[in-house]
Every structure is written in structure tokens, then in C-alpha cells.
Design a protein around this motif. Structure first.
Motif, PDB file in Angstrom:
ATOM      1  N   ALA A   1       0.831  -1.212   0.000  1.00 50.28           N
ATOM      2  CA  ALA A   1       0.000   0.000   0.000  1.00 50.28           C
ATOM      3  C   ALA A   1       0.861   1.256   0.000  1.00 50.28           C
ATOM      4  O   ALA A   1       0.417   2.320  -0.428  1.00 50.28           O
ATOM      5  CB  ALA A   1      -0.913  -0.003   1.223  1.00 50.28           C
ATOM      6  N   THR A   2       2.097   1.148   0.468  1.00 47.76           N
ATOM      7  CA  THR A   2       2.967   2.325   0.549  1.00 47.76           C
ATOM      8  C   THR A   2       4.210   2.099  -0.306  1.00 47.76           C
ATOM      9  O   THR A   2       4.872   1.072  -0.184  1.00 47.76           O
ATOM     10  CB  THR A   2       3.386   2.585   2.015  1.00 47.76           C
ATOM     11  OG1 THR A   2       2.228   2.508   2.845  1.00 47.76           O
ATOM     12  CG2 THR A   2       4.011   3.964   2.166  1.00 47.76           C
TER      13      THR A   2
ATOM     14  N   HIS B   1       1.016   6.533   0.365  1.00 47.52           N
ATOM     15  CA  HIS B   1       0.156   5.453   0.842  1.00 47.52           C
ATOM     16  C   HIS B   1      -1.187   5.519   0.115  1.00 47.52           C
ATOM     17  O   HIS B   1      -1.799   6.586   0.027  1.00 47.52           O
ATOM     18  CB  HIS B   1      -0.085   5.598   2.346  1.00 47.52           C
ATOM     19  CG  HIS B   1      -1.053   4.603   2.891  1.00 47.52           C
ATOM     20  ND1 HIS B   1      -0.675   3.341   3.283  1.00 47.52           N
ATOM     21  CD2 HIS B   1      -2.388   4.665   3.076  1.00 47.52           C
ATOM     22  CE1 HIS B   1      -1.745   2.672   3.692  1.00 47.52           C
ATOM     23  NE2 HIS B   1      -2.798   3.457   3.586  1.00 47.52           N
ATOM     24  N   THR B   2      -1.617   4.403  -0.405  1.00 52.24           N
ATOM     25  CA  THR B   2      -2.930   4.340  -1.041  1.00 52.24           C
ATOM     26  C   THR B   2      -3.865   3.555  -0.135  1.00 52.24           C
ATOM     27  O   THR B   2      -3.603   2.403   0.197  1.00 52.24           O
ATOM     28  CB  THR B   2      -2.825   3.689  -2.427  1.00 52.24           C
ATOM     29  OG1 THR B   2      -1.895   4.439  -3.203  1.00 52.24           O
ATOM     30  CG2 THR B   2      -4.174   3.690  -3.135  1.00 52.24           C
TER      31      THR B   2
ATOM     32  N   SER C   1      -4.932   8.347  -2.341  1.00 46.76           N
ATOM     33  CA  SER C   1      -3.509   8.323  -2.005  1.00 46.76           C
ATOM     34  C   SER C   1      -3.098   9.585  -1.268  1.00 46.76           C
ATOM     35  O   SER C   1      -3.586  10.667  -1.574  1.00 46.76           O
ATOM     36  CB  SER C   1      -2.686   8.226  -3.279  1.00 46.76           C
ATOM     37  OG  SER C   1      -2.922   6.997  -3.916  1.00 46.76           O
TER      38      SER C   1
ATOM     39  N   GLU D   1       3.771   1.274   8.034  1.00 46.04           N
ATOM     40  CA  GLU D   1       2.523   0.518   8.000  1.00 46.04           C
ATOM     41  C   GLU D   1       2.607  -0.670   8.912  1.00 46.04           C
ATOM     42  O   GLU D   1       3.694  -1.216   9.119  1.00 46.04           O
ATOM     43  CB  GLU D   1       2.308  -0.073   6.601  1.00 46.04           C
ATOM     44  CG  GLU D   1       1.528   0.766   5.688  1.00 46.04           C
ATOM     45  CD  GLU D   1       1.071  -0.095   4.535  1.00 46.04           C
ATOM     46  OE1 GLU D   1       0.038  -0.770   4.687  1.00 46.04           O
ATOM     47  OE2 GLU D   1       1.751  -0.107   3.512  1.00 46.04           O
TER      48      GLU D   1
ATOM     49  N   ARG E   1       0.012   3.840   9.059  1.00 44.90           N
ATOM     50  CA  ARG E   1      -1.338   3.270   8.982  1.00 44.90           C
ATOM     51  C   ARG E   1      -1.347   1.870   9.575  1.00 44.90           C
ATOM     52  O   ARG E   1      -0.331   1.163   9.522  1.00 44.90           O
ATOM     53  CB  ARG E   1      -1.776   3.172   7.512  1.00 44.90           C
ATOM     54  CG  ARG E   1      -2.554   4.363   6.998  1.00 44.90           C
ATOM     55  CD  ARG E   1      -1.768   5.637   6.967  1.00 44.90           C
ATOM     56  NE  ARG E   1      -2.461   6.664   6.190  1.00 44.90           N
ATOM     57  CZ  ARG E   1      -2.016   7.878   5.985  1.00 44.90           C
ATOM     58  NH1 ARG E   1      -0.864   8.266   6.530  1.00 44.90           N
ATOM     59  NH2 ARG E   1      -2.689   8.743   5.251  1.00 44.90           N
TER      60      ARG E   1
END
Lengths: 676, 676
Positions: B130-131, B192-193, B199, B299, B349
Motif C-alpha cells: 500500500a505504501t 500510501h494508497t 492516495s 505501515e 497506517r
């Protein structure tokens, strides 16, 4: 065509046929009629009140009989006993359709109700807040269908309100299980929909929550922080308050605060802490005034100039102090209020309007949103008077914007008897042209100082100083009464014929009010006060002229004066001071705190956020700091208008005495004659 | 057909014609070939390494000449000198196409590279975190185009990476201006999405950032918290560590912790604080081990049983202690790590996998993700052994899940010499059937205790206790060596013929290791240890049998054994203990910490998050607490298998001595004979 009864809603005119027995609320929803409900038709919230109309309606082609709706029922009866239902009203969720009927939805029963603004020319605000309340009945858990309580709440919101809720804040998740059980699987949710369109449950109450939720519209000025606390359902302003910006101790104007940070690396942390502390004091102030728990404030919208915007967010403003004046971010900012240490609802959201440019901030964007020059057919000049003046000039074809560093004088700072607009502050002044005696009004009292009962009425607040609009009026009145010359000098007692004018060395002053007998302060206007106002108004005027040059116009026909400080600015007095270009006085309107209003619009209507985010890109920015003509205009604008051009329109309405006082020879009598 | 050179990429086989002079990276991007780059083709990051192939390629229909790519250039030369470029490699952004060419993209140059799992039968993990990091060159600010620095960064990300970035975290906004200026308008961003697809820039470094960013995969167990620290670019595990769950002091099993909260209102706050503190200790531990700054952990993915899940999130677990065992939320939870006080990157996150049911948590979901029974053609039984055992049975048509309260014995708790899997813990044991002498291995040493050099190799760690897999082996070996009967009693020295068996009143024990000579502890296995393991394995077995009943099968042909504690569980020993239903031993595989692996998969691959969110809805949940048959199976499963049914397959591979010891008559000789 079906035989079902015809239901016609006014004022929308929407109509349709529904089977006998259909609740009015159901019919309204099916037709997309804007009829409010928080409880979803369970006879609890009473938000769906409607007024049936009976008789002949040739316009609608129907005749409505007395029994067109079902009879008054037990739910309505109970509600009427407990809270009272206005005459002629029914609950839309209880009354069912029996035959053809015309139903009026009163304004207060509309979700997207209009919030009327005080000024006649201002557009209304349509209620469309980001956070709303919903009452739902949630399915109980079942071991054979082991979905979580949150997932069943989401399912209920989907089924009962057609809402796709992405999730809940962590704190709400922590509160959810006890709330559902206490409310016997019925809860009221506050649901926030973000700019991205995704919705989250941000609060949950057991059962039907009788109260309201609130939002705060904040105008974070260099000198004053002003806030309106609004009910997010009715749109009503329930409290308004202001507080001095404590950053003043680091520098009165923005550039001196930026300099402070440049000279004291890390100093932005102090400035940030100071303003955030005051913000919390202000939150306490408005919530105390409205007698609500500050945790009920679920949202805030903030506007401010770029330096305040950056300092509040904890961004070092040093880039704003030097060319090319780069903003860290020019777009709108959405975040959790807790990220900037605002103590409201723990999960409250904060939306900050976009900035227009490095010197033209979110406050200017808010003024643009409030006054909407981009919708105007006529060319309009809008000046927002503050420590930095935001100036907009344009119409629906083109809007120009700039910011001008006026300094804090218009907000009562740098003024010897100056103060923030608050009870006790003088906000209106008149000086008799013959006797030179003043009369005035103070904030919190509707009487003039020479009227009976004034003293008694101002006993509690006292008479404490002069606020921004008061200072404009008193100086303009002094000029009109011949106590002040075009250069800004106050005449001596001998020159002016009043003992209120006092010469003390090189400092002349005018005694506006001597309250020393009643333990109050001596309130005077001094030459240095006038000098401060002259510099401020010259900067304002120069900015406006610069935009006129850029627009290629020599005059403007419509001027809107805005300012965060206290009461509305008097158009005539502003013109006498030479704050704005010459203009027909009847076309000069005073908009009060337009930046604060813009914040309020963005708070109550999320579409307005999209609108201003789009509009700021279309506004053409003029940087006064790099325009040589700005300096020229500034130098030429420092004196107070006299009986010559360029103010022919002003001179049509007032006689300005053509006096001149030479401070060096204070013993000498000044020339003095009335013009015309 | 154009005359441009043909470019063929392997292993994808993607091909296209490009003008002479096209960089290989550009060609790869246009064809959608998975070729990595962080710097966007500027010769900085070297992630785009490729291997050109020369000669005849009849399969591809091309002949590649020596000069098919442009010559080795200065950028490649510099990189080679500083870091070294493997033989035959070129930088894809520097080498340009000159004539037909075949280009191989080595695995390490692929963005979506495969992370190989140790087990042969396990599927690989495709990198899709995700990142990710992006290097960009940002346009400098310009007074005539007054967009903010963030907006110009967004524009650069859009133009250079086709990324639509919604905004930045507040902290990044605070860091952005200095970073851009220090990096001379070149920065590396961590982006990060979120699950919603939006994002955000979460970190910015001046210039090209040479380092990596990391993610943490956490298995939050009742007894042990285990974490893998992974490089988010390579997928590599750079550190793994574990820590005891300090909540054990409030109750060893989950229900006693829930009871603690029920008896001590507000007690959940203590439990939450305790586990969050340990989480931070673990974060320090893994980042120290990997020698990285913990702020580089951007994350985390967490899995855990429902009670741990709720307590970590600060949700009162009381509803999980009583029917209908309602979860506060069964869905996946995404939040800021700071919301649960995890000290990593300030804007890190946290993603928590969905729960399956009130007793079948995110850990079971993680095991499902790791072992993917829902993709299996064959029926497979998966047991994740912990304080609560998660059990899954199914194939691609149907998957059943339940949780069984085994207690903490399998994790070394409630065991007299038990300890967490850590250096010094005994993890493998063999007992000679004739001499009854044991040999063992400890964690951190590859030698058996009877091998030369063992003593020297274990000098620093010592021999400190028995971990979960060790306790399974030692008890199974005792049973195989005839030291233990089917009822779980240890024989006396007289009965067993070894002085290692000691009777002390009613407590029998077996001395596994006497380290008292070297200041170490005496490590024994006692009757009460065995009793604890018997109860645990009976619960495990009963859960598995219950699912088999529900599935309507009498046997399973494939079993996967998973467990968070230490080394892989020995299939043979687990079967000797009767932990699992009878099965061909070659079809029993040991998956290690499958829950942790599931967390790691979700950390490295966002599609896997979507996959498990979908799959949990399709898993059928069985609640053991309300199934009367579970109790029946439990009672029947408490003894250790002997030479009779229902374990015919087990008896094919081992000889279990048919011994029986009567504790009351410890002086009496036990019957003892070898079967068959």
C-alpha cells in the motif's frame, strides 16, 4: 391513469398518485420532495411537520375534502401534548393519504432549508451540512449470522436511509456496543461525509437523540479570532464570539511575526501554540455562551490569511516572508480537529478553505464565497478590512484579487484608546459641526450617549475604548467637523473652538469621552492614532486602485465593505476617510464579517466548498509586493480627502471643511472656512 | 509494419517496436512490462536493471547483434564504480534501443516481484504494498502562478508517475517546504494508497532517498505477540521477534481476561494499556534488531483473536464473553497507528484483518489467507495451535471455521518448565526407547545435545526451558519410549527402568535436563504438565472433529499444522499426542506461524486484503460453545492415543507401547510390552 389519490406538494409543485393509506412522508420521499426526518418516520423526531390545505385548487386542478388525510392519531396527540404542534400542522409520517390532497412543506421542515442572511442583497445559504443525524433501528446479533454490531448498523443505515457508510471512527466503535444495548437496538448516529464522498459514523447515542450537533465557523485574523457557533440542523447561529489573537505579542502585523520566526528558529512553535491555545479558549467561550457541551461541536471550518493559516497548522511561515511567497499548500485542507489540538468532539473534522495566493489567503476565498463577485453582472469592488486587507474586484467574467498590508489599526490595535469589538467599545460616533460635541453608541446598548437612560444601560459594560468601526467614524466625524485637516493634523482648542482639542507638546488629541469621574478611562483620539489610520487606509486604497488599473477601469460603481471587527462599517465615514475609491454612496454596502460568513457558508453547505475550490483557480492574483504602481498609489493616498478630485461623488453628499493646521505653530490660528 | 527496432521483454514476452534511441525503461513502461523504478528514469535508483540477450532467438524470430543497445554510459559507469552492477546488467533508463533486442527483466527488477515462501507447497506473495516510494522533480514556485508547494508536488506526481494524490498528511505538509528546498526541488515521497483508493503523501525526503521503508506484520496472540518486520520494496523479512503478552497477569486464557473486565468495570483500560505497551516494546525490539529507525515503519498489519482485537482497539470485550458473542465490528479496520498509540512513523497506517465470528478472529482470517483452503481442490484441515486454536476445514467449494479454547499450554504457559520460543528453549526432543535417555535441540543452535560442541554453542543462551513445539515432542517421545501411559501418567523409575522418572508424593516427573551443575534450571516434565497438554489437545481434536461432523466426513487426507510458537510442529509427534485426527503422516504439513504469514501477505499485497475481506463472508462459522457434540468429542479425546482405533494410520508408522501406570500404587510394576 390510476384512481389513486393525487398528492401535490407545495412549494415544490411535485405531484404523484399514491394508494390510500400511504403516509405523507413516504409520498414525499418517493417524489423527492425535500421533507426532513431524523427518525425515519417513526413519529419521534417531529421534523416532518406538514400543513395540509383544504378546499378548491383550480391552479392544481384538485378539490381537497376535509378527510383527505387520515385522522389525528395517538402519536400526534402525544407529541402535541409534550411539545406542542403548531395549529394546522400534522406529522408527515403519521398522516396518511385518503383522497386528493395539497400539502405544504413549511421551510423549517425542509432538509435543504434556507438560512436567511441579514442583508437584503446577500444570497441565502441552503442547508447541506457534511454531518447529519440519523435515527436507526439495528438488527440484534445472532450467533448463526455472526456479523459485528457495526456491520449491522451499516446495514440498517443502508436499508433505512439508503446510506453507504464506510465505517466508524475508532472512538465510536468503542461506544457502539453499550449504546446499542442501552437504546434497545435503536440509536441516533452523527454521520460525516468527507470531501471524498466516504461517510463515517462519528458519534452514536442510545435511542432517539433529542439534541442537536454543532459546527464552528472561524475567521482566524491577525488581530482577532472570531467564531460563529451554528446548529448543523437549523443553520441558526447560536453563539458568536471573538478573542484577540495572542500572537500580537510576537508582532502586530504578519510580516513582523514572520520576521520573529526568521530571527528565532523554532519560534513558529511558540506562535502555533499561542494561537491554538486561544482557539480553545474561544471554543470554550462560544460553547459556554450557547450552553452546550463542546463535544457536540462535530465540525469546524476555518479561514485566515496565509501566515495565520500556516502558523495554525504548525507550518513554518518563513517562505511567505520572501519572494516568491510560496504557500506550503494552496488547496483546501481537510483534517481531524485534534491534529491541530482543537478541543471539540474528539473526532471532529476541520475544513480549511483554499488559499488564493501567497498573500491572498483562505480569508479572501471566504470573502469571495460570501460576496460571490464571480456571479455578479456588475463590476464590484470588495474590500475586507483587517490587519491585512483582502481586496477583490470583478464580475462574472473575471475576478482579480490582492492583499494589502494595512496593519492592525482598523482593528483597534495601535490606537491609543483602541480595543476589540466587545461590549463597552464605542462603535458609532457623531460630532456636532457647530458645538464640536460628540455623541456615541457603545456595543451592547442601542441608545446614543446623549439619550436618557444611556448611563444606566452602560453601567455594567462601562465605556472602555473605541473599536475598529468606531475609530473610522470618529476620525471621519472629526474631519467633517473641521477638527482635522487633510494632512491628518488635529487643530488646537484655539483653532477649532473646542476645549476637547488638546495640544500637549507635539501631540494633539481630541477628548471623545472623559469617564474618569466614573472610574472609566479617558478616551481620546491622538495624532498618532490618526497617522496609523492614514497609513492603513492608504494601503487599502492603493490595493483597490491597483486592481482597478489591472482591470482597466477608472471608477467602480459598487463597493462592498467587509471587516471582522464589530459592527458594520459606515459607508459614508469610510468614504470621508478615503478608504475606498469614489463611488455613489448608495452603492456602498457594508457586509460585516464576510470572511466569517464565507466560513459559515462552507460549514453549512458542502457544495459551497466545491464551489470555492473551483473558483479560486479562476481568480487572477495580483502581488502588491512586486507592483511598483502599488507604492505610487500608496504615497498618493495618505492624506484624508479634501474638497478636490478624485472624490466628486463623495463631495456631493458631504461638506468637508477646508481646514489646515500647522503643528509647529500651534499658537497660530488655522485658516478655516466652509467650502461652497 | 514499421522499420523501428523490435523490443522483446522476457519473461513476460511483451513486445513492441520503438524508435532508435528509446530508453529500455520507456519501452517497458509503454508495453506495461513490470520493470521497477523509484527515480523515474534518472539513473539514480538503479532499480531498473535489465539483462540484454544477444544472438539468435528463433523462438522470438529475431537476431540480436552486439550493438543492439547503446554503449555503456557515464551514469552506468558511475553507478558501477560506487555500488557495482552485476555482470551483464544494464540500467534500463540509460541503455537505449538501437536495433532488435531481447531484454530480460530479472526478478529483483520487477515491481510486483514474488516473495518466495519457505514451504514448497505455499503460494508465493506478489509485491503490491500500500505504501511505495517515488522520486520526483517539482517545478519551482512562481509568483505569477501562485500554487502551493504541495499542489506542484501533486502535479509532478501526476505528470511523472500518473499518480492522483489526494493530499498529504499534516506532518508531511509541515516538512514539505524545507525538504523541497534542501533537495533543490527534487524529493522522494512515500505515498500510501488507502483501501478507498485515495492516495496521500505520508513522508518526504530531500533528493533521492537511498533507504527503504518498512512494514510490520503482527500476530497478536493471547500468550505471545509475534512480529515480522518487512522491507516494503523487496518484501524481505528483515527482523522477526516475539514478546509475551503481558495480559497473562489478568488471566491466562481469553475468557478469564473477559471475566476480569466483567468483575472490574473499566478493567479493559488496564488490559488495553498493557498490550499496547508491549506492542511498543516489540516495535523497539524489531527495529533494533534490523538496525532501522522505527519511524521508517510506515505501515502495520495486525491479526488476532476477537478478544485481543477488541482489547487492543480499546473496545470492552464483555460482549464476547456471553452469547451471542457479538463483535463490535467484524469487518477489516483501517486506522492510524497513532490512534492505538503505536510508536512507529507518526502517520503510519494500521490495517486489521476482518474477523470471521465472535470466537473466530482476524487470526483465523489470516490463517485462511496464508493457507487458502478456499483455493484447494482437496479437503484440508488446518489447525492453528495457540491459546485459542483456530480450525478451518474445507476446499474450494466450502470452508468451515471454528475456534477452540485450548488454553496456553501449547505456548509453554501452564507448563512447569515452559517458556516462550526464544534462544535457549528446547524445541526438539528424542528419547531413546531402550536407554530412555533424551537428546534435544535448543533454539539458536543446530546441534543435538549429545553432539560435540553443543555445550560451547549454547553457552551464551543457556538451556532455559521448553517451548511449545518442544513440549509436544517431549511428551510424544515419552509416550513412544513407554514412560507415559494413555491416561497421561508417568511411570516410576521402577516401572520405566530409568532414574529420570521421579515419584514425589502424587507428582511424577521426568527429568529432561539437569543443568543445575551449570547454574541452569532443572528442566522436567510433570504429570500436571501432561494434564494441561491433554486438555489442550482434547479441545483441539474436538474442534476438528466437530467440523468434520458438520462437513459430513469421517476422515481427512490433508492436515496443516500451524502455530505462532517457535519452530514448526512435528507432524509425527502431534499425531502421537492425538492432537489431530488420524491422517497419512506424509500429508501432515507444518506451516509455522500461518497467522503471522497471513498478516505478512496482507502487508505486502493489498489485493490480498480485498481477497480475505471477500472470503470471510463465504466461510461458514461453527460456534463450539453452543454445539453439544463439541463436549462429547472433548471428553472422548482426553487420553493419549494407544494401540487401537481411531488411529490406524498413525499406528502404521509408530509403535506405541501399551503401558499403564497406576499412580496410587507407585511401588507396583506396570505392565509393559511392545506391541506387534
Amino acid at each position: 391513469m390510476s384512481d389513486d389519490p393525487l398528492v401535490i406538494f407545495t412549494p415544490s409543485g411535485k405531484r404523484g398518485r399514491f394508494p390510500v393509506g400511504t403516509p405523507v412522508l413516504t409520498a414525499a420521499r418517493k417524489l423527492g420532495v425535500d421533507l426532513d426526518s431524523v427518525c425515519g418516520g417513526r413519529g419521534i423526531c417531529s421534523k416532518c411537520q406538514i400543513t395540509p390545505s383544504y378546499g378548491e385548487f383550480p391552479k392544481h386542478g384538485v378539490s381537497v375534502i376535509k378527510d383527505a388525510l387520515s385522522g389525528w392519531n395517538a402519536v400526534e396527540d402525544k407529541y402535541d401534548r409534550l411539545r406542542g404542534l403548531p395549529e394546522g400542522r400534522r406529522l408527515g409520517c403519521q398522516a396518511t393519504v385518503q383522497s386528493d390532497i395539497v400539502i405544504d412543506v413549511p421551510p423549517e421542515s425542509q432538509v435543504h432549508k434556507q438560512v436567511v442572511r441579514k442583508r437584503a442583497e446577500a444570497r441565502e445559504i441552503t442547508m447541506e451540512p457534511a454531518t447529519k443525524l440519523y435515527y436507526v433501528e439495528v438488527q440484534e446479533p445472532d450467533m448463526h449470522e455472526p456479523s459485528g454490531d457495526l456491520e449491522r448498523l451499516q446495514k440498517a443505515l443502508k436499508e433505512q436511509w439508503y446510506l453507504d457508510v464506510a465505517g466508524s471512527d475508532l472512538r465510536t466503535l468503542q461506544l457502539l456496543q453499550p449504546a446499542l444495548r442501552k437504546g434497545k437496538w435503536k440509536v441516533t448516529c452523527a454521520i460525516h461525509t468527507a470531501e471524498s464522498g466516504s461517510s463515517h459514523v462519528m458519534q452514536v447515542w442510545p435511542g432517539y437523540y433529542e439534541g442537536s450537533i454543532y459546527g464552528l465557523a472561524i475567521d482566524l485574523g491577525s488581530t482577532t479570532i472570531a467564531a460563529h457557533l451554528c446548529d448543523l440542523h437549523s443553520g441558526e447561529v447560536v453563539a458568536s464570539s471573538g478573542i484577540m489573537n495572542p500572537q500580537i505579542r510576537f508582532g502586530e502585523d504578519l510580516m513582523s511575526r514572520v520576521s520573529y520566526v526568521m530571527m528565532n528558529p523554532g519560534g513558529e512553535v511558540e506562535l502555533t501554540r499561542a494561537v491554538r491555545e486561544s482557539m480553545n479558549a474561544l471554543i470554550v467561550q462560544v460553547s459556554t455562551e450557547a450552553e452546550i457541551d463542546r463535544e457536540l461541536i462535530v465540525e469546524a471550518v476555518l479561514v485566515g490569511n496565509p501566515v495565520m493559516h500556516h502558523l495554525f497548522l504548525g507550518i513554518d511561515p518563513v517562505e511567505l516572508g520572501q519572494a516568491p511567497f510560496a504557500l506550503a499548500s494552496s488547496g483546501a485542507v481537510s483534517l481531524w480537529a485534534s491534529e491541530v489540538e482543537m478541543h471539540m468532539h474528539p473526532e471532529a473534522r476541520l475544513y480549511i478553505l483554499p488559499c488564493i495566493a501567497g498573500h491572498v489567503g483562505a480569508d479572501a476565498a471566504a470573502v469571495a464565497l460570501s460576496e460571490a463577485p464571480y456571479r455578479s453582472d456588475e463590476l464590484v469592488l470588495i474590500v475586507d478590512v483587517g490587519t491585512n486587507a483582502e481586496i477583490l474586484l470583478g464580475n462574472k467574467d473575471k475576478v482579480l484579487a490582492c492583499s494589502s498590508p494595512t496593519g492592525p489599526a482598523f482593528e483597534g490595535a495601535q490606537i491609543s484608546s483602541g480595543q476589540r469589538a466587545a461590549p463597552g467599545a464605542i462603535e458609532n460616533v457623531r460630532i456636532d459641526p457647530v458645538s464640536k460635541e460628540p455623541r456615541f453608541k457603545v456595543i451592547g446598548c442601542d441608545l446614543w450617549s446623549n439619550e436618557d437612560g444611556f448611563e444606566a444601560a452602560t453601567l455594567s459594560s462601562g465605556i472602555t475604548g473605541i473599536c475598529g468601526s468606531g475609530i473610522i467614524e470618529v476620525i471621519a466625524e472629526m474631519r467633517l467637523a473641521g477638527l482635522l485637516d487633510a494632512g491628518g493634523l488635529i487643530g488646537s482648542a484655539q483653532q477649532t473652538g473646542t476645549e476637547r482639542c488638546i495640544v500637549d507638546g507635539r501631540t494633539n488629541s481630541y477628548v471623545l469621552h472623559d469617564a474618569s469621574t466614573s472610574d472609566g478611562p479617558l478616551i481620546t483620539v491622538t495624532n498618532s492614532d490618526i497617522r496609523a489610520i492614514q497609513l492603513a487606509k492608504a494601503a487599502l486604497y492603493a490595493g483597490a486602485r491597483l486592481l482597478m488599473d489591472k482591470m482597466g477601469v477608472e471608477s467602480v460603481n459598487h463597493v462592498t465593505l467587509a471587516g471582522a471587527f464589530g459592527a458594520h462599517i459606515s459607508a459614508k465615514h469610510a468614504m470621508v476617510l478615503g478608504m475606498i475609491p469614489d463611488c455613489p454612496v448608495e452603492n456602498v454596502v457594508s457586509a460585516g464579517n464576510a470572511a466569517g460568513t464565507g466560513a459559515r457558508i462552507a460549514l453549512l453547505n458542502v457544495s459551497a466548498r466545491r464551489e470555492i475550490e473551483r473558483v479560486v483557480h479562476e481568480i487572477e492574483k495580483i502581488e502588491t509586493a512586486i507592483e511598483p504602481k502599488f507604492q505610487d498609489h500608496f504615497v498618493n493616498a495618505s492624506s484624508i480627502p479634501h474638497a478636490t478630485d478624485p472624490f466628486p461623488l463623495l463631495n456631493k453628499i458631504v461638506d468637508i471643511p477646508d481646514v489646515s493646521f500647522n503643528v509647529k505653530q500651534s499658537g497660530e490660528g488655522g485658516r478655516r472656512r466652509r467650502r461652497r
